[in-house]
Design an enzyme around this catalytic site. Sequence first.
Site, PDB file in Angstrom:
ATOM      1  N   ASP A 123      71.769 155.860  14.429  1.00 16.80           N
ATOM      2  CA  ASP A 123      70.521 155.100  14.296  1.00 16.80           C
ATOM      3  C   ASP A 123      69.458 155.576  15.281  1.00 16.80           C
ATOM      4  O   ASP A 123      68.532 154.851  15.619  1.00 16.80           O
ATOM      5  CB  ASP A 123      70.795 153.607  14.500  1.00 16.80           C
ATOM      6  CG  ASP A 123      69.659 152.736  13.993  1.00 16.80           C
ATOM      7  OD1 ASP A 123      69.544 151.582  14.458  1.00 16.80           O
ATOM      8  OD2 ASP A 123      68.869 153.210  13.148  1.00 16.80           O
ATOM      9  N   ASP A 143      72.052 154.748   9.416  1.00 13.39           N
ATOM     10  CA  ASP A 143      70.907 153.937   9.027  1.00 13.39           C
ATOM     11  C   ASP A 143      69.766 154.852   8.577  1.00 13.39           C
ATOM     12  O   ASP A 143      69.749 156.046   8.878  1.00 13.39           O
ATOM     13  CB  ASP A 143      70.435 153.088  10.221  1.00 13.39           C
ATOM     14  CG  ASP A 143      69.391 152.045   9.809  1.00 13.39           C
ATOM     15  OD1 ASP A 143      68.664 151.559  10.677  1.00 13.39           O
ATOM     16  OD2 ASP A 143      69.312 151.726   8.600  1.00 13.39           O
ATOM     17  N   ASN A 144      68.802 154.299   7.844  1.00 14.90           N
ATOM     18  CA  ASN A 144      67.526 154.959   7.538  1.00 14.90           C
ATOM     19  C   ASN A 144      67.599 156.259   6.747  1.00 14.90           C
ATOM     20  O   ASN A 144      66.769 157.150   6.964  1.00 14.90           O
ATOM     21  CB  ASN A 144      66.757 155.245   8.842  1.00 14.90           C
ATOM     22  CG  ASN A 144      66.648 154.054   9.728  1.00 14.90           C
ATOM     23  OD1 ASN A 144      67.222 154.000  10.820  1.00 14.90           O
ATOM     24  ND2 ASN A 144      65.913 153.055   9.262  1.00 14.90           N
ATOM     25  N   GLU A 188      64.356 146.873   7.190  1.00 12.12           N
ATOM     26  CA  GLU A 188      64.447 145.692   8.061  1.00 12.12           C
ATOM     27  C   GLU A 188      63.195 144.807   8.000  1.00 12.12           C
ATOM     28  O   GLU A 188      62.085 145.269   8.195  1.00 12.12           O
ATOM     29  CB  GLU A 188      64.740 146.088   9.518  1.00 12.12           C
ATOM     30  CG  GLU A 188      63.940 147.238  10.075  1.00 12.12           C
ATOM     31  CD  GLU A 188      64.690 148.553  10.002  1.00 12.12           C
ATOM     32  OE1 GLU A 188      65.441 148.743   9.033  1.00 12.12           O
ATOM     33  OE2 GLU A 188      64.523 149.389  10.887  1.00 12.12           O
TER      34      GLU A 188
END
Length: 217
Positions: A141, A169-170, A199
Amino acid sequence: KGTTREQRALKYLKEHARQGDPDSVLETFDEFCRTQEWAMNAAEEKGDILDEIVRELQPTTCLELGTYCGYSAVRIARNLSPSARLITIEVNPDYAAVAREVVKLAGLQDKIEVINLDSADVIRELKTKYDVTKLDLVFLDHWKYLYIRDIKLIEEEKLLKKGSVVFADNVIIPGAPGYLEYIRGSKNYKSTFYSVHFEYMDDMKDGVEKSVYIGDE
Ligand SMILES: O=C(NCCNC(=O)c1cc(-c2ccc(F)cc2)cc(O)c1O)c1cc(O)ncn1
Ligand SMILES: [Mg+2]
């Protein structure tokens, strides 16, 4: 304002969360991000998947790259078994300072170690300096272009074993195209993509990638 967003978030947590209660810290942080200021936490939907992975895997040794304010570190550690631990690396000193306070507020300082260094330097020393043998869970992350550098380093250091989970993530926003191509093209992983909301933004879609290591020890 003389303060940073991260410092304002910490102030809000200290004023509104229950000391020693990880659930309260997370709920309060989500409330702050929805009502006061957005922050790049792996929030609700991403967090639920992370909770599921931790509960099912019951990891002993976890590594997080990109602590930020410690939201996901608290999220992971609150579900760890008594002797399990999380090492989380944050290169930004201001973020690391806030994260250490958030970890303390949650009462998880015995489970979480926040390291304010560059991820590559720490990965190279996990076995010798941080007493790690294998990593059961890795959460990526941090800077998105570094995912591929660091996963290759983790493999080089032989830190994964069959069943280890790498959770990123992402992978859509901001995106990690090089990493996705690498991990999906590798015979050593079985990868699953989850489409999730970005988010705190109910009208934006992001993605997370769960990869199980099936390669040679
Ligand atoms: O990049 C450093 N940390 C965060 C890594 N994480 C991210 O970059 C990240 C970004 C976003 C994001 C996406 C769209 C947007 F419009 C704004 C932010 C979301 C996320 O969920 C992340 O995880 C950093 C900084 C610094 O000054 N020093 C050392 N490290
Ligand atoms: Mg993120």
